[in-house]
Design a protein around this motif. Structure first.
Motif, PDB file in Angstrom:
ATOM      1  N   THR A 145       0.863  -1.176   0.000  1.00 13.87           N
ATOM      2  CA  THR A 145       0.000   0.000   0.000  1.00 13.87           C
ATOM      3  C   THR A 145       0.897   1.222   0.000  1.00 13.87           C
ATOM      4  OG1 THR A 145      -1.702  -1.179   1.228  1.00 13.87           O
ATOM      5  CG2 THR A 145      -1.826   1.228   1.225  1.00 13.87           C
ATOM      6  N   THR A 158       1.101   5.671  -0.446  1.00 16.57           N
ATOM      7  CA  THR A 158       0.351   6.910  -0.272  1.00 16.57           C
ATOM      8  C   THR A 158       0.920   7.948  -1.220  1.00 16.57           C
ATOM      9  OG1 THR A 158       0.042   6.371   2.064  1.00 16.57           O
ATOM     10  CG2 THR A 158      -0.405   8.641   1.403  1.00 16.57           C
ATOM     11  N   ASP A 159       0.062   8.578  -2.024  1.00 15.98           N
ATOM     12  CA  ASP A 159       0.543   9.583  -2.971  1.00 15.98           C
ATOM     13  C   ASP A 159       0.699  10.931  -2.268  1.00 15.98           C
ATOM     14  OD1 ASP A 159      -2.017  10.704  -2.829  1.00 15.98           O
ATOM     15  OD2 ASP A 159      -2.618  10.040  -4.833  1.00 15.98           O
ATOM     16  N   ASP A 160       1.128  11.937  -3.022  1.00 16.61           N
ATOM     17  CA  ASP A 160       1.376  13.265  -2.462  1.00 16.61           C
ATOM     18  C   ASP A 160       0.125  13.914  -1.870  1.00 16.61           C
ATOM     19  OD1 ASP A 160       4.047  13.086  -3.119  1.00 16.61           O
ATOM     20  OD2 ASP A 160       3.806  14.135  -5.034  1.00 16.61           O
ATOM     21  N   ASP A 161      -1.053  13.471  -2.329  1.00 18.54           N
ATOM     22  CA  ASP A 161      -2.315  14.035  -1.840  1.00 18.54           C
ATOM     23  C   ASP A 161      -2.872  13.269  -0.640  1.00 18.54           C
ATOM     24  OD1 ASP A 161      -2.315  15.984  -3.858  1.00 18.54           O
ATOM     25  OD2 ASP A 161      -3.262  14.590  -5.274  1.00 18.54           O
ATOM     26  N   GLY A 162      -2.135  12.248  -0.170  1.00 18.37           N
ATOM     27  CA  GLY A 162      -2.589  11.465   0.974  1.00 18.37           C
ATOM     28  C   GLY A 162      -3.512  10.316   0.622  1.00 18.37           C
ATOM     29  N   ASN A 163      -3.719  10.062  -0.676  1.00 21.04           N
ATOM     30  CA  ASN A 163      -4.569   8.954  -1.103  1.00 21.04           C
ATOM     31  C   ASN A 163      -3.775   7.654  -1.049  1.00 21.04           C
ATOM     32  OD1 ASN A 163      -6.739  10.727  -1.868  1.00 21.04           O
ATOM     33  ND2 ASN A 163      -5.552  11.215  -3.688  1.00 21.04           N
ATOM     34  N   GLU A 164      -4.362   6.616  -0.460  1.00 20.39           N
ATOM     35  CA  GLU A 164      -3.722   5.315  -0.401  1.00 20.39           C
ATOM     36  C   GLU A 164      -4.259   4.430  -1.518  1.00 20.39           C
ATOM     37  OE1 GLU A 164      -4.212   3.491   3.412  1.00 20.39           O
ATOM     38  OE2 GLU A 164      -2.714   4.792   4.339  1.00 20.39           O
TER      39      GLU A 164
END
Length: 97
Positions: free
Chosen positions: A11, A13-19
């Motif tokens: 898992t 996490t991208d820069d926007d906090g989306n997993e």
């Protein structure tokens, strides 16, 4: 990569906090750097929301504060070169079968 133990998922996490979950496909060493190829994991009943979710995801390992982490690639040239190396690996494995 041995498939003896089943698929490997991580898992991230991208820069926007989306997993989101990725399935690890292969790892290669190229120009002294370690690269990992992933496909976005598909979950039953889910459909890809956009074309980006369907493609190969390539990340590299980097040391940050003494810890090995996964990072995006730095340039289009690096992405193209590493993608081509993964394709060579994939097609060489297909020819051996």
């Amino acid at each position: 990569m041995s498939e003896e133990y089943g698929a490997n998922f991580i898992t991230v996490t991208d820069d926007d906090g989306n997993e989101f979950e990725l399935e690890h496909l292969d790892t290669i060493e190229y120009n002294g750097q370690t690269y990992l190829a992933f496909f976005p994991a598909e979950h039953e009943g889910e459909e890809a929301q956009n074309e980006e979710e369907l493609g190969l995801v390539i990340l590299k390992t980097v040391l940050e504060n003494g810890e090995e982490i996964l990072s995006t690639l730095d340039s289009d040239e690096e992405i193209d070169a590493v993608y081509n190396e993964f394709m060579k690996e994939l097609f060489s494995e297909d020819e051996e079968e």
